[in-house]
Design a protein around this motif. Structure first.
Motif, PDB file in Angstrom:
ATOM      1  N   CYS A  18       0.847  -1.188   0.000  1.00  0.00           N
ATOM      2  CA  CYS A  18       0.000   0.000   0.000  1.00  0.00           C
ATOM      3  C   CYS A  18       0.885   1.241   0.000  1.00  0.00           C
ATOM      4  N   GLU A  19       0.642   2.120  -0.945  1.00  0.00           N
ATOM      5  CA  GLU A  19       1.430   3.343  -1.021  1.00  0.00           C
ATOM      6  C   GLU A  19       1.022   4.370   0.034  1.00  0.00           C
ATOM      7  N   ASP A  20      -0.136   4.198   0.667  1.00  0.00           N
ATOM      8  CA  ASP A  20      -0.581   5.148   1.685  1.00  0.00           C
ATOM      9  C   ASP A  20      -0.114   4.749   3.085  1.00  0.00           C
ATOM     10  N   CYS A  21      -0.391   3.523   3.515  1.00  0.00           N
ATOM     11  CA  CYS A  21      -0.015   3.111   4.879  1.00  0.00           C
ATOM     12  C   CYS A  21       1.254   2.262   4.913  1.00  0.00           C
ATOM     13  N   GLU A  22       1.791   1.925   3.748  1.00  0.00           N
ATOM     14  CA  GLU A  22       3.048   1.178   3.605  1.00  0.00           C
ATOM     15  C   GLU A  22       2.968  -0.271   4.093  1.00  0.00           C
TER      16      GLU A  22
ATOM     17  N   PRO B  84      -6.462  -3.738   3.136  1.00  0.00           N
ATOM     18  CA  PRO B  84      -7.308  -4.126   4.264  1.00  0.00           C
ATOM     19  C   PRO B  84      -6.996  -3.339   5.542  1.00  0.00           C
ATOM     20  N   HIS B  85      -5.923  -2.549   5.519  1.00  0.00           N
ATOM     21  CA  HIS B  85      -5.525  -1.787   6.704  1.00  0.00           C
ATOM     22  C   HIS B  85      -6.074  -0.366   6.685  1.00  0.00           C
ATOM     23  N   CYS B  86      -6.042   0.291   5.508  1.00  0.00           N
ATOM     24  CA  CYS B  86      -6.454   1.706   5.453  1.00  0.00           C
ATOM     25  C   CYS B  86      -7.485   1.980   4.354  1.00  0.00           C
ATOM     26  N   TRP B  87      -7.858   0.959   3.606  1.00  0.00           N
ATOM     27  CA  TRP B  87      -8.865   1.034   2.551  1.00  0.00           C
ATOM     28  C   TRP B  87      -8.413   1.805   1.308  1.00  0.00           C
TER      29      TRP B  87
ATOM     30  N   VAL C 174       0.561  -1.322  -5.087  1.00  0.00           N
ATOM     31  CA  VAL C 174       1.570  -1.618  -6.107  1.00  0.00           C
ATOM     32  C   VAL C 174       2.181  -2.976  -5.794  1.00  0.00           C
ATOM     33  N   TRP C 175       2.747  -3.602  -6.816  1.00  0.00           N
ATOM     34  CA  TRP C 175       3.402  -4.898  -6.658  1.00  0.00           C
ATOM     35  C   TRP C 175       4.891  -4.681  -6.452  1.00  0.00           C
ATOM     36  N   LYS C 176       5.455  -5.359  -5.451  1.00  0.00           N
ATOM     37  CA  LYS C 176       6.890  -5.317  -5.193  1.00  0.00           C
ATOM     38  C   LYS C 176       7.370  -6.730  -4.907  1.00  0.00           C
TER      39      LYS C 176
ATOM     40  N   GLU D 164       7.984  -9.732   5.272  1.00  0.00           N
ATOM     41  CA  GLU D 164       7.305  -8.451   5.062  1.00  0.00           C
ATOM     42  C   GLU D 164       6.056  -8.290   5.923  1.00  0.00           C
ATOM     43  N   GLY D 165       5.580  -9.385   6.541  1.00  0.00           N
ATOM     44  CA  GLY D 165       4.433  -9.285   7.435  1.00  0.00           C
ATOM     45  C   GLY D 165       3.262 -10.204   7.139  1.00  0.00           C
ATOM     46  N   PRO D 166       2.795 -10.287   5.892  1.00  0.00           N
ATOM     47  CA  PRO D 166       1.637 -11.141   5.617  1.00  0.00           C
ATOM     48  C   PRO D 166       1.945 -12.630   5.802  1.00  0.00           C
ATOM     49  N   THR D 167       0.879 -13.418   5.910  1.00  0.00           N
ATOM     50  CA  THR D 167       0.980 -14.868   6.014  1.00  0.00           C
ATOM     51  C   THR D 167       0.391 -15.489   4.762  1.00  0.00           C
ATOM     52  N   MET D 168       1.054 -16.508   4.237  1.00  0.00           N
ATOM     53  CA  MET D 168       0.523 -17.216   3.075  1.00  0.00           C
ATOM     54  C   MET D 168       0.608 -18.721   3.289  1.00  0.00           C
ATOM     55  N   LEU D 169      -0.307 -19.439   2.672  1.00  0.00           N
ATOM     56  CA  LEU D 169      -0.321 -20.894   2.693  1.00  0.00           C
ATOM     57  C   LEU D 169       0.533 -21.384   1.533  1.00  0.00           C
TER      58      LEU D 169
END
Length: 144
Positions: free
Chosen positions: A34-38, A49-52, A57-59, A96-101
């Motif tokens: 997210c370019e707004d909340c990073e 899902p954090h700041c709507w 962007v994809w990194k 980076e923080g997220p969780t994935m299966l």
């Protein structure tokens, strides 16, 4: 058995998920930011899902994380996976923080340890390159 020879259904690729799958095919793990909340975001979504915000962007991600949980699949839900059962799938908490299966690469005798460091290994499974993970170090005794 060669995982590439499995007869398994492929991912459903949509306009939203296409960048993730294109990166995977190139051996990269790409996640939204997210370019707004990073915040780093996974699974792909149209809004943060954090700041709507819609400014996503994809990194490329590091491909590193920790094994948060796992299971050993003895009886696959799809017959295409029977040749490699038992196999492991796990929740990976990305650096980076997220969780994935994800599919967990391991030798049948290798013990998986919750909390162990893992790294992404681009893996051909059923004719597609997918982001699978492998423990990066032996963690001693664990539960399988």
């Amino acid at each position: 058995m060669d995982l590439d020879l499995l007869k398994t259904p492929g991912p459903t690729i949509t306009a939203l998920t296409a960048p993730f799958w294109a990166a995977a095919e190139e051996g990269r793990l790409s996640i939204q930011h997210c370019e707004d909340c990073e915040s780093a975001i996974f699974y792909p979504r149209p809004i943060c899902p954090h700041c709507w915000s819609q400014r996503l962007v994809w990194k490329d991600g590091s491909g590193r994380g920790h094994l948060k949980s796992f299971t050993i699949v003895q009886k696959p839900g799809h017959p295409g996976w029977i040749p490699v059962a038992p196999y492991a799938v796990g929740l990976i908490e990305l650096e980076e923080g997220p969780t994935m299966l994800s599919f967990i690469l391991r030798d049948n005798q290798e013990e998986l340890v919750i909390g162990s460091a893992v790294e992404m290994i681009p893996t051909r499974i059923g004719g597609r390159t997918l982001p699978a993970f492998r423990q990066t170090q032996s963690q001693g005794k664990g539960m399988i």
